[in-house]
Design a protein around this motif. Sequence first.
Motif, mmCIF file in Angstrom:
data_model
loop_
_atom_site.group_PDB
_atom_site.id
_atom_site.type_symbol
_atom_site.label_atom_id
_atom_site.label_comp_id
_atom_site.label_asym_id
_atom_site.label_seq_id
_atom_site.Cartn_x
_atom_site.Cartn_y
_atom_site.Cartn_z
ATOM 1 N N VAL A 56 0.828 -1.348 -0.142
ATOM 2 C CA VAL A 56 0.040 -0.095 -0.009
ATOM 3 C C VAL A 56 1.048 1.164 0.003
ATOM 4 N N SER A 57 0.636 1.970 -0.815
ATOM 5 C CA SER A 57 1.418 3.363 -0.797
ATOM 6 C C SER A 57 0.591 4.752 -0.959
ATOM 7 N N TYR A 58 1.565 5.727 -0.770
ATOM 8 C CA TYR A 58 0.805 7.198 -0.655
ATOM 9 C C TYR A 58 1.689 8.109 -1.531
ATOM 10 N N GLY A 59 1.040 8.854 -2.253
ATOM 11 C CA GLY A 59 1.735 9.980 -2.819
ATOM 12 C C GLY A 59 1.273 11.514 -2.264
ATOM 13 N N TYR A 60 2.168 12.104 -1.438
ATOM 14 C CA TYR A 60 1.897 13.291 -0.608
ATOM 15 C C TYR A 60 2.274 14.480 -1.541
ATOM 16 N N ASP A 61 1.266 15.462 -1.615
ATOM 17 C CA ASP A 61 1.531 16.539 -2.286
ATOM 18 C C ASP A 61 1.330 17.945 -1.635
ATOM 19 N N THR A 62 2.396 18.535 -1.440
ATOM 20 C CA THR A 62 2.356 19.848 -0.880
ATOM 21 C C THR A 62 2.690 21.188 -1.712
ATOM 22 N N TRP A 63 2.403 22.377 -1.364
ATOM 23 C CA TRP A 63 2.585 23.411 -2.280
ATOM 24 C C TRP A 63 2.515 24.776 -1.415
ATOM 25 N N THR A 64 3.222 25.589 -1.920
ATOM 26 C CA THR A 64 2.984 27.051 -1.342
ATOM 27 C C THR A 64 2.407 28.061 -2.486
ATOM 28 N N GLU A 65 2.222 28.999 -2.145
ATOM 29 C CA GLU A 65 1.666 30.153 -3.108
ATOM 30 C C GLU A 65 2.488 30.272 -4.395
ATOM 31 N N LYS A 66 3.854 29.817 -4.263
ATOM 32 C CA LYS A 66 4.735 29.935 -5.452
ATOM 33 C C LYS A 66 4.249 28.898 -6.701
ATOM 34 N N ILE A 67 3.311 28.192 -6.326
ATOM 35 C CA ILE A 67 2.782 26.941 -7.520
ATOM 36 C C ILE A 67 2.324 28.036 -8.493
ATOM 37 N N ALA A 133 -8.833 23.046 3.266
ATOM 38 C CA ALA A 133 -8.393 23.483 4.546
ATOM 39 C C ALA A 133 -6.889 23.674 4.649
ATOM 40 N N ASP A 134 -6.108 23.310 3.633
ATOM 41 C CA ASP A 134 -4.789 23.216 3.895
ATOM 42 C C ASP A 134 -3.806 23.020 2.442
ATOM 43 N N HIS A 135 -2.670 23.347 2.458
ATOM 44 C CA HIS A 135 -1.856 23.126 1.091
ATOM 45 C C HIS A 135 -1.438 21.901 0.726
ATOM 46 N N TYR A 136 -2.053 20.873 0.960
ATOM 47 C CA TYR A 136 -1.571 19.462 0.650
ATOM 48 C C TYR A 136 -2.734 18.671 0.262
ATOM 49 N N ASP A 137 -2.237 17.448 -0.298
ATOM 50 C CA ASP A 137 -3.488 16.589 -0.467
ATOM 51 C C ASP A 137 -2.541 15.162 -0.705
ATOM 52 N N PHE A 138 -3.344 14.128 -0.733
ATOM 53 C CA PHE A 138 -2.590 12.887 -1.249
ATOM 54 C C PHE A 138 -3.351 11.734 -1.782
ATOM 55 N N GLU A 139 -2.538 10.830 -2.303
ATOM 56 C CA GLU A 139 -3.070 9.877 -3.109
ATOM 57 C C GLU A 139 -2.958 8.524 -2.416
ATOM 58 N N TYR A 140 -4.017 7.888 -2.407
ATOM 59 C CA TYR A 140 -3.691 6.370 -1.781
ATOM 60 C C TYR A 140 -3.745 5.306 -2.918
#
Length: 161
Positions: A56-67, A133-140
């Motif tokens: 089982v794996s996860y892809g965690y993605d985060t960003w700031t305003e510079k995106i 709610a925040d500057h991230y998301d993830f894939e499961y």
Amino acid sequence: MKVGFYTLNPEIVIKESFTIIGLKYEGRNENNEIIKLWQRLSERVKEIKNRTIPNVSYGYDTWTEKINDTGEFTYIAGVKVESDTHVPEGMTCIKVPCNKYAVFTIGSILEDVGEMVGNIYKNRLPELGLEIADHYDFEYYKENFKPNDKNSKIYFFVPIK
């Protein structure tokens, strides 16, 4: 989109915090660096001790305003672990917070994922009245996930208020 899809109505869940250990990429993914990151992780995943569920794996993605200016973001390809006591050299550890999430089911056609995620953020979340709610998301990715298999699914978690 070719064969790709995503669920129009996400499941809303509360997910407790958890820890991921994996490999990190920072940039714009202009040359399929994330696919290469996953390939590197598959070669090194056995180095990660105390995994909670094999395959089982996860892809965690985060960003700031510079995106918005540069298109740059941070992505971690990893696995869930019981604790962060042993982080292999060259890997990173992230604690994903407890949160309320909108969970979209996405098709596994890799070339379509970026477009589907963009549609979720630009169109579907606002249409549903859901606020990020925040500057991230993830894939499961479940045990039986196969990239580019029309029967496989990615579960895409977006933190919402």
